[in-house]
Design a protein around this motif. Structure first.
Motif, PDB file in Angstrom:
ATOM      1  N   ILE A  23      15.241 115.682  -7.335  1.00  0.00           N
ATOM      2  CA  ILE A  23      14.367 114.609  -7.816  1.00  0.00           C
ATOM      3  C   ILE A  23      12.973 114.834  -7.228  1.00  0.00           C
ATOM      4  N   ILE A  24      12.000 114.930  -8.108  1.00  0.00           N
ATOM      5  CA  ILE A  24      10.655 115.255  -7.656  1.00  0.00           C
ATOM      6  C   ILE A  24       9.726 114.063  -7.801  1.00  0.00           C
ATOM      7  N   GLU A  25       9.086 113.717  -6.713  1.00  0.00           N
ATOM      8  CA  GLU A  25       8.074 112.667  -6.788  1.00  0.00           C
ATOM      9  C   GLU A  25       6.789 113.195  -6.174  1.00  0.00           C
ATOM     10  N   GLY A  26       5.791 112.332  -6.105  1.00  0.00           N
ATOM     11  CA  GLY A  26       4.519 112.770  -5.531  1.00  0.00           C
ATOM     12  C   GLY A  26       3.373 111.997  -6.141  1.00  0.00           C
TER      13      GLY A  26
ATOM     14  N   VAL B  80      -4.826 114.270 -18.965  1.00  0.00           N
ATOM     15  CA  VAL B  80      -4.992 113.563 -17.681  1.00  0.00           C
ATOM     16  C   VAL B  80      -3.612 113.082 -17.235  1.00  0.00           C
ATOM     17  N   SER B  81      -3.468 112.819 -15.937  1.00  0.00           N
ATOM     18  CA  SER B  81      -2.151 112.466 -15.411  1.00  0.00           C
ATOM     19  C   SER B  81      -1.698 111.096 -15.915  1.00  0.00           C
ATOM     20  N   THR B  82      -0.396 110.882 -15.845  1.00  0.00           N
ATOM     21  CA  THR B  82       0.162 109.576 -16.243  1.00  0.00           C
ATOM     22  C   THR B  82      -0.449 108.471 -15.376  1.00  0.00           C
ATOM     23  N   GLY B  83      -0.707 108.766 -14.109  1.00  0.00           N
ATOM     24  CA  GLY B  83      -1.316 107.770 -13.221  1.00  0.00           C
ATOM     25  C   GLY B  83      -2.671 107.317 -13.733  1.00  0.00           C
ATOM     26  N   TRP B 102       5.048 104.321 -12.708  1.00  0.00           N
ATOM     27  CA  TRP B 102       4.016 105.126 -13.372  1.00  0.00           C
ATOM     28  C   TRP B 102       2.830 105.429 -12.463  1.00  0.00           C
ATOM     29  N   PHE B 103       2.758 104.725 -11.325  1.00  0.00           N
ATOM     30  CA  PHE B 103       1.624 104.943 -10.426  1.00  0.00           C
ATOM     31  C   PHE B 103       2.038 105.793  -9.230  1.00  0.00           C
ATOM     32  N   GLY B 104       1.347 106.889  -9.012  1.00  0.00           N
ATOM     33  CA  GLY B 104       1.565 107.659  -7.795  1.00  0.00           C
ATOM     34  C   GLY B 104       0.992 106.879  -6.623  1.00  0.00           C
ATOM     35  N   TYR B 130       6.953 100.817   0.636  1.00  0.00           N
ATOM     36  CA  TYR B 130       7.526 101.654   1.698  1.00  0.00           C
ATOM     37  C   TYR B 130       6.899 103.042   1.754  1.00  0.00           C
ATOM     38  N   LYS B 131       6.075 103.355   0.764  1.00  0.00           N
ATOM     39  CA  LYS B 131       5.457 104.689   0.739  1.00  0.00           C
ATOM     40  C   LYS B 131       4.381 104.771   1.823  1.00  0.00           C
ATOM     41  N   ASP B 132       4.110 105.967   2.311  1.00  0.00           N
ATOM     42  CA  ASP B 132       3.099 106.153   3.364  1.00  0.00           C
ATOM     43  C   ASP B 132       1.763 105.560   2.949  1.00  0.00           C
ATOM     44  N   ALA B 133       1.429 105.683   1.661  1.00  0.00           N
ATOM     45  CA  ALA B 133       0.126 105.214   1.177  1.00  0.00           C
ATOM     46  C   ALA B 133      -0.049 103.712   1.358  1.00  0.00           C
ATOM     47  N   ALA B 134       1.064 102.985   1.442  1.00  0.00           N
ATOM     48  CA  ALA B 134       0.978 101.522   1.575  1.00  0.00           C
ATOM     49  C   ALA B 134       0.398 101.117   2.926  1.00  0.00           C
ATOM     50  N   GLU B 135       0.499 102.022   3.904  1.00  0.00           N
ATOM     51  CA  GLU B 135       0.004 101.696   5.252  1.00  0.00           C
ATOM     52  C   GLU B 135      -1.495 101.430   5.285  1.00  0.00           C
TER      53      GLU B 135
END
Lengths: 177, 171
Positions: A23-26, B80-83, B102-104, B130-135
């Motif tokens: 499963i790939i995310e990013g 362009v990216s989905t984001g 849909w948002f990276g 919970y993603k690092d970016a949320a910090e």
């Protein structure tokens, strides 16, 4: 072990399928869709090395999905969402782009990969990598409560040490000093 | 304002019904349709250009063409990216329930910023807090269930925000 390698000037991938799912995310814009496009493109043949038959799940091929019983199914997030409930019934490997919490399938930490961009090249790495803690030096045995996946995870972490990992299961274990 | 319903609280279809907006299932197709069929020159819009540069590291050298600022490669605007596509749909307040999937993580702050002046309805299905970016995230959203405004990174840490969301059974 089944593998998939992509070696293009814009994208490098080298993955072994130790589990059914990858499963790939990013972040957005790092090249996840590019990966699916490369695998879909017949002209990319020379850039791709694999021992699996690749099926791309998309708008055009979705009606063929039920007939795929082996090989590697590759899906972007849109079709992973749509079909994820039936993934577990398939005898195939899966390469899925998804940030969604896929609650209907069982996958391990080894399944999770992160796409990232290094300069102008898209690369992939395992999202979770366990590191050996210093405290492991003090033990001869580790007993895991879980005799299933938890046991395997710990066993893998200490693989190159002399530590013996013992799954307790429902047993009572006595250790002699 | 960003209105959120959470996966652990409601099913996707239920969220769409509560918001009164269909799920944005195919962000790429919706974006492509709007640009093609409605002949929008979105590349000339400053906000789109800013989003494109920030998320995809690309600019717009001419109509409907984007250019990767790292490699100089050019592509049509549909690449362009989905984001980026989904953020732009949020900018124009497209009448959908957006999925956080849909948002990276690199889109989160921009999403919060857009919601300062526009209403966005989102179903949280990807553990975004919970993603690092949320910090480093700063902004606020409304818990659509309770109608309470929850601050993120303002007057509270992300840990406190998560604690609050966990107490509500959202995670």
């Amino acid at each position: 072990m089944p593998y998939l390698k992509i070696n293009s000037s814009r994208l490098k991938m080298d993955i072994e399928f130790k589990d059914k799912y990858i499963i790939i995310e990013g972040d957005s814009g790092v090249g996840k869709t590019l990966m699916v496009e490369l695998l879909s493109d017949e002209e990319s043949g020379k850039l791709i090395e694999t021992d699996l038959k690749i099926h791309i799940l998309n708008k055009v091929t979705q009606n063929d999905y039920t007939n795929w019983d082996e090989g590697l199914i590759v899906s972007d997030e849109v079709y992973a969402r749509k079909f994820c409930d039936s993934f577990k019934d398939k005898n195939c490997y899966f390469l899925i782009v998804s940030r969604k919490l896929l609650k209907n399938i069982n996958f391990s930490y080894r399944s999770l990969y992160k796409a990232y961009r290094e300069y102008d090249v898209t690369k992939f790495k395992r999202k979770i990598i366990f590191t050996k803690e210093k405290m492991f030096n003090y033990f001869d045995y580790i007993i895991t409560e879980d005799s299933g996946y938890g046991y395997l995870v710990i066993k893998e972490i200490v693989a190159d040490t002399s530590i013996e990992v013992i799954p307790a299961g429902e047993k009572v274990i006595y250790l002699k000093r | 304002m960003l209105y959120i319903l959470f996966m652990n609280d409601v099913e996707e279809n239920e969220a769409a019904a509560l918001f009164g907006k269909p799920i944005l299932e195919f962000p790429d197709s919706v974006f492509d349709y709007m640009v093609k069929e409605e002949r929008k020159d979105i590349g000339s819009e400053k906000e789109f250009q800013d989003i494109l540069l920030e998320i995809d590291k690309a600019d717009v050298p001419m109509k409907n063409v984007i250019r990767d600022t790292l490699t100089g490669d050019t592509h049509d605007i549909y690449k362009v990216s989905t984001g980026v596509k989904t953020l732009w749909l949020a900018c124009i307040e497209a009448d959908y329930t957006f999925l956080s999937e849909w948002f990276g993580p690199n889109c989160y702050q921009r999403l919060f910023d857009i919601s300062k002046t526009r209403n966005i309805y989102m179903y949280e299905d990807s553990n975004m807090f919970y993603k690092d970016a949320a910090e480093s995230l700063k902004g606020e959203f409304t818990d659509f269930r309770t109608k309470q405004v929850i601050k993120v990174g303002i007057e509270s840490t992300i840990e406190e925000t998560l604690e609050c969301l966990e107490e509500r059974g959202y995670y």
